[in-house]
Write a protein that holds these residues in place. Structure first.
Motif, PDB file in Angstrom:
ATOM      1  N   PRO A 557      23.457 -12.156 -11.625  1.00  0.00           N
ATOM      2  CA  PRO A 557      24.653 -11.454 -12.027  1.00  0.00           C
ATOM      3  C   PRO A 557      24.961 -10.310 -10.787  1.00  0.00           C
ATOM      4  O   PRO A 557      23.985  -9.614 -10.340  1.00  0.00           O
ATOM      5  N   VAL A 558      26.239 -10.124 -10.640  1.00  0.00           N
ATOM      6  CA  VAL A 558      26.684  -8.982  -9.815  1.00  0.00           C
ATOM      7  C   VAL A 558      27.588  -8.049 -10.784  1.00  0.00           C
ATOM      8  O   VAL A 558      28.816  -8.587 -11.607  1.00  0.00           O
ATOM      9  N   GLU A 559      26.953  -6.790 -11.087  1.00  0.00           N
ATOM     10  CA  GLU A 559      27.652  -6.038 -11.901  1.00  0.00           C
ATOM     11  C   GLU A 559      29.067  -5.434 -11.285  1.00  0.00           C
ATOM     12  O   GLU A 559      28.955  -5.127 -10.175  1.00  0.00           O
ATOM     13  N   PRO A 560      30.250  -5.371 -12.050  1.00  0.00           N
ATOM     14  CA  PRO A 560      31.158  -4.787 -11.701  1.00  0.00           C
ATOM     15  C   PRO A 560      31.281  -3.262 -11.265  1.00  0.00           C
ATOM     16  O   PRO A 560      30.569  -2.380 -12.143  1.00  0.00           O
ATOM     17  N   SER A 591      37.084  -5.843 -12.312  1.00  0.00           N
ATOM     18  CA  SER A 591      36.572  -7.259 -12.573  1.00  0.00           C
ATOM     19  C   SER A 591      35.728  -7.462 -13.495  1.00  0.00           C
ATOM     20  O   SER A 591      35.144  -6.658 -13.897  1.00  0.00           O
ATOM     21  N   GLU A 592      35.127  -8.718 -13.913  1.00  0.00           N
ATOM     22  CA  GLU A 592      34.276  -8.903 -14.699  1.00  0.00           C
ATOM     23  C   GLU A 592      32.759  -9.103 -14.052  1.00  0.00           C
ATOM     24  O   GLU A 592      32.745  -8.804 -12.845  1.00  0.00           O
ATOM     25  N   GLU A 593      31.802  -9.362 -14.850  1.00  0.00           N
ATOM     26  CA  GLU A 593      30.541  -9.441 -14.172  1.00  0.00           C
ATOM     27  C   GLU A 593      30.492 -10.752 -13.469  1.00  0.00           C
ATOM     28  O   GLU A 593      31.087 -11.827 -13.643  1.00  0.00           O
ATOM     29  N   GLY A 594      30.110 -10.784 -11.990  1.00  0.00           N
ATOM     30  CA  GLY A 594      30.196 -11.763 -11.156  1.00  0.00           C
ATOM     31  C   GLY A 594      28.755 -12.647 -11.028  1.00  0.00           C
ATOM     32  O   GLY A 594      27.819 -12.255 -11.765  1.00  0.00           O
ATOM     33  N   ARG A 595      28.796 -13.628 -10.048  1.00  0.00           N
ATOM     34  CA  ARG A 595      27.547 -14.444  -9.820  1.00  0.00           C
ATOM     35  C   ARG A 595      27.505 -14.450  -8.210  1.00  0.00           C
ATOM     36  O   ARG A 595      28.587 -14.618  -7.724  1.00  0.00           O
ATOM     37  N   VAL A 596      26.274 -14.532  -7.936  1.00  0.00           N
ATOM     38  CA  VAL A 596      25.777 -15.189  -6.425  1.00  0.00           C
ATOM     39  C   VAL A 596      24.720 -16.080  -6.667  1.00  0.00           C
ATOM     40  O   VAL A 596      23.786 -15.934  -7.719  1.00  0.00           O
ATOM     41  N   VAL A 753      39.078 -11.664 -13.980  1.00  0.00           N
ATOM     42  CA  VAL A 753      38.962 -11.961 -12.550  1.00  0.00           C
ATOM     43  C   VAL A 753      37.138 -12.073 -12.499  1.00  0.00           C
ATOM     44  O   VAL A 753      36.539 -10.997 -12.748  1.00  0.00           O
ATOM     45  N   LEU A 754      36.795 -13.312 -12.214  1.00  0.00           N
ATOM     46  CA  LEU A 754      35.292 -13.566 -12.281  1.00  0.00           C
ATOM     47  C   LEU A 754      34.864 -13.691 -10.648  1.00  0.00           C
ATOM     48  O   LEU A 754      35.327 -14.760 -10.165  1.00  0.00           O
ATOM     49  N   PRO A 755      34.140 -12.673 -10.030  1.00  0.00           N
ATOM     50  CA  PRO A 755      34.047 -12.890  -8.598  1.00  0.00           C
ATOM     51  C   PRO A 755      32.658 -13.833  -8.505  1.00  0.00           C
ATOM     52  O   PRO A 755      31.622 -13.778  -9.249  1.00  0.00           O
ATOM     53  N   LEU A 756      32.566 -14.652  -7.422  1.00  0.00           N
ATOM     54  CA  LEU A 756      31.946 -15.573  -7.226  1.00  0.00           C
ATOM     55  C   LEU A 756      31.449 -15.755  -5.759  1.00  0.00           C
ATOM     56  O   LEU A 756      32.437 -15.960  -5.036  1.00  0.00           O
ATOM     57  N   ALA A 757      30.025 -15.636  -5.280  1.00  0.00           N
ATOM     58  CA  ALA A 757      30.082 -15.613  -3.688  1.00  0.00           C
ATOM     59  C   ALA A 757      28.774 -16.391  -3.753  1.00  0.00           C
ATOM     60  O   ALA A 757      27.892 -16.662  -4.556  1.00  0.00           O
ATOM     61  N   LEU A 758      28.642 -16.553  -2.431  1.00  0.00           N
ATOM     62  CA  LEU A 758      27.135 -17.168  -1.990  1.00  0.00           C
ATOM     63  C   LEU A 758      25.866 -16.326  -2.117  1.00  0.00           C
ATOM     64  O   LEU A 758      24.909 -16.754  -2.575  1.00  0.00           O
ATOM     65  N   ALA A 759      26.010 -15.064  -1.842  1.00  0.00           N
ATOM     66  CA  ALA A 759      24.822 -14.080  -1.590  1.00  0.00           C
ATOM     67  C   ALA A 759      25.356 -12.842  -1.939  1.00  0.00           C
ATOM     68  O   ALA A 759      26.515 -12.553  -1.527  1.00  0.00           O
TER      69      ALA A 759
END
Length: 762
Positions: A557-560, A591-596, A753-759
């Protein structure tokens, strides 16, 4: 102890020996070679002394006994400067048994400062312990330090290698001690102690101690250096190189119980320590994490649990380092190598202090060099950063706090704090009430010095790689640069310029591999455990399942971001578009909580991600399409993402350095997930690559007008009627890119908006 020292100072020796026995609680206690020599030099001769002795030799006994004996002779209280106040509880308790009244002033006990100051004024304290950071504190420096210097009966600089640029744990605040030594009269004894100093560090510390030192005959340069052998016969050293994280973790899960007693497993990053503790912990055999993120109260409890053998191991970063004392520590394992043999020796020296045998095993990783480089570059001040800070302070009519400086200079918070310490030690800036001021003292960036330090660090890293390869018969560019048959203990001793070492006969080079082979059956636990533990019959199913569970975690998880940084008004953020943002980011613009897939410091998936996100020899980012394995992993992350409402579209963050990677990621997600490919945000006409690790205020300023919603994207967002969308990027670092981009999309009418990245970098 030598006979000549006792004969030269017979009364002092008798008095000191009685105090030593009170200190240790043992009537048969005797001085180790060199201990009484140091005490005599300080108490009877008022010398400047540097003691370089291995961990466990008893350096704290020297300075507590010297302080006590000085007080009996009418001297003022001793001042001990140490970075280890929180870890000196045992020594302070032991000192109390000998009648030494010791107190500490640190950030951990601010409510007690007033009482301690009153006791100092009443001459009721024999030893005051302070951290080097206290020497920067304006109030302490103005109100307490002058009185302490005037009355000081003994100055002790603990972990003195921290003074030196060449020490493995250099700390800028420690360089202030040179000025403190210079303020003391030549009759005030000064003691510096360390367990990890090579000849270069020793010479550097000697020079700083000798600022005003005099020998007993009145000549200059009376620094006495007492250096003993740094090797320890109890340690059994070894290094085992395994192909990847899976095999290294599998090895620890299967064989931790073969290491007797309790110990420490060091990692290079916080996330690795936390992951490892989760992996190895069992109700019948606890393993806990100990890192810089661990609360002070929890640290004390964890240290006590390890000392009392209530846990099998602490999975720890270097936060558990100098000063931790468990005489019967049974083993030290490293999952990843420290960046120098000297730092490695300092950590393995925790083991085997009062036992006949202790095991030390290194499990190096492929990611070690990348982690070394990150920490090396993060700790080096740059000329540009220093110039920005000095200019900002010179142009201000009032002191500037650190947050106020951040709003004016393009330096990350942690780097700024380090830089201010360096500038303060050099006299260019000063901490005062309300913040920092420029002193007006000329200052020049010492490029040669920092290049020399950087060169030394690279040499140390190569030496660590050479250590790993001892015992191998190799050729080619990766061949060991020293005799591959050299004993590991001799190698480490030579790195500390201790030429007295002889082959230990115990390490894996001298005697062959003593540790379990990776192919050996799993070690049987010392006591019965719950169902699901590793089978004791040699099956590897339990280990495989545990390691797979850790490495197979689906997404991090990636906190906003929830608040805007301070100082945006100073950077004219907002401009013609409105007032600068401040305070909380409105919920409807976040943004919402994202993911990597993983953090770059993680175990497992971080390895292929570091390969994909690498740079070339010139530091340029390499651009490529997303490999199929990583693409499949992204699909798994999406499947396990427990969102409130499934997104219907994908928007890419435009990239000037990895456009192919980001675009292939967005296109692939849209295709596999049957989402609408909404394209990318537009870039402002003057938008170029974003360089450097900016602090939050400057990062927001650089990003504020960087992106635009193109007419094509606006049309597609309107058609979605407020439905959620994925925002795709290659790497999440400060989180401000996705924060600014999400705000722009939400204001253009998108749904969540849901962030998504590789790392994620951190």
């Amino acid at each position: 102890m030598t006979a000549s020292a006792a004969e030269t100072h017979p009364q002092l020796h008798a008095e000191a020996l009685e105090a030593l026995r009170a200190l240790t609680g043992r009537q048969d206690a005797a001085f180790h070679p060199g201990q009484f020599e140091a005490i005599a030099a300080l108490v009877d001769e008022h010398r400047r002394a540097l003691v370089v002795q291995r961990t466990g030799w008893g350096k704290s006994a020297v300075y507590f006994l010297s302080a006590l004996l000085q007080r009996r002779r009418g001297a003022g209280p001793a001042l001990i400067v140490s970075p280890l106040i929180a870890l000196m509880r045992d020594q302070v308790s032991a000192a109390a048994r000998a009648g030494v009244r010791a107190e500490a002033i640190s950030s951990a006990n601010p409510t007690e400062w007033s009482q301690i100051e009153q006791r100092l004024a009443a001459d009721e304290i024999d030893v005051l312990l302070v951290s080097p950071e206290r020497l920067v504190n304006p109030r302490f420096r103005a109100e307490q330090l002058p009185h302490l210097v005037e009355r000081c009966g003994l100055l002790v600089i603990d972990e003195a290698h921290c003074i030196s640029d060449w020490g493995h744990d250099f700390r800028p605040d420690y360089r202030r001690l040179r000025d403190l030594v210079a303020q003391l009269g030549p009759q005030v004894p000064v003691l510096a102690t360390t367990a990890t100093a090579n000849s270069r560090v020793v010479a550097d510390v000697e020079e700083q101690l000798g600022v005003t030192a005099q020998a007993p005959d009145g000549t200059a340069g009376g620094v006495l250096t007492l250096r003993g052998p740094l090797t320890r016969e109890s340690l059994r050293l070894g290094s085992l190189t395994l192909p990847d994280d899976r095999q290294r973790l599998d090895y620890l899960v299967r064989h931790l119980d073969s290491f007797e007693g309790s110990g420490i497993i060091y990692t290079l990053t916080v996330s690795a320590a936390e992951d490892l503790a989760t992996l190895l912990n069992r109700p019948d055999r606890p393993v806990r994490a100990y890192t810089g993120r661990t609360d002070a109260e929890d640290r004390a409890q964890l240290e006590a649990d390890l000392k009392d053998n209530r846990i099998k191991a602490l999975a720890a970063t270097s936060a558990l380092g100098m000063g931790f004392d468990k005489p019967d520590l049974g083993f030290v394992i490293h999952l990843g190598a420290p960046s120098s043999p000297v730092a490695y020796y300092q950590q393995v020296g925790r083991a085997g202090r009062a036992t006949d045998s202790a095991d030390v095993l290194l499990l190096p990783g492929r990611e070690d060099r990348a982690i070394w480089e990150y920490f090396a570059t993060a700790s080096m001040p740059s000329q540009d950063s220093a110039s920005q800070v000095l200019t900002a302070l010179a142009e201000s009519d009032a002191p500037l706090s650190t947050p106020a400086i951040e709003a004016r200079v393009d330096v990350r918070h942690s780097a700024l704090e380090l830089l201010l310490k360096v500038l303060a030690v050099d006299g260019a800036v000063e901490a005062v009430k309300g913040g920092w001021i420029a002193t007006g003292r000329p200052w020049e960036y010492d490029a040669e010095r920092y290049e020399n330090v950087a060169r030394t660090r690279r040499q140390e890293q190569q030496a660590m790689l050479d250590y790993e390869r001892l015992g191998r018969d190799e050729s080619g560019p990766e061949a060991v640069a020293v005799d591959p048959a050299q004993c590991r203990m001799v190698f480490l001793a030579h790195q500390l310029d201790d030429t007295s070492a002889v082959p230990c006969g115990r390490c894996d080079v001298c005697a062959g591999a003593w540790y379990p082979s990776p192919e050996d059956p799993a070690s049987s636990p010392s006591s019965g455990g719950p169902a699901g533990e590793i089978p004791g019959d040699g099956s590897s199913d339990g280990a495989d399942a545990q390691v797979t569970a850790l490495l197979g975690r689906v997404g991090v998880p990636v906190e906003p971001r929830k608040k805007w940084p301070q100082g945006l008004d100073q950077l004219h953020v907002g401009g013609a578009s409105g007032a600068p943002p401040k305070g909380n980011i409105p919920l409807q613009e976040r943004s919402e909580e994202g993911r990597v897939i993983a953090r770059m410091s993680d175990l497992g998936w971080a390895v292929p991600l570091r390969g994909l996100l690498r740079t070339d020899e010139d530091g340029n980012r390499i651009d490529a399409t997303v490999p199929s394995a990583i693409g499949s992993r992204i699909v798994e992350v999406l499947k396990e993402w427990n969102w409130d409402q499934r997104p219907v579209g994908v928007v890419a963050v435009p990239s000037t350095t990895r456009p192919q990677l980001v675009r292939s990621l967005a296109t692939g997600i849209a295709s596999i997930g049957r989402l609408e490919d909404l394209g990318s945000l537009g870039l402002a006409p003057d938008a170029g690559p974003l360089h450097g690790a900016r602090n939050s205020a400057f990062r927001v300023a650089a990003l504020w007008d960087r992106f635009v919603v193109t007419p094509e994207l606006q049309e597609r967002l309107d058609a979605l009627d407020g439905a959620p969308i994925l925002l795709v990027d290659d790497v999440v670092d400060t989180r401000w890119t996705v924060t600014i981009a999400a705000r722009l999309l939400r204001r253009a009418g998108s749904g969540q908006v849901l962030p998504l990245a590789l790392a994620q970098e951190a």
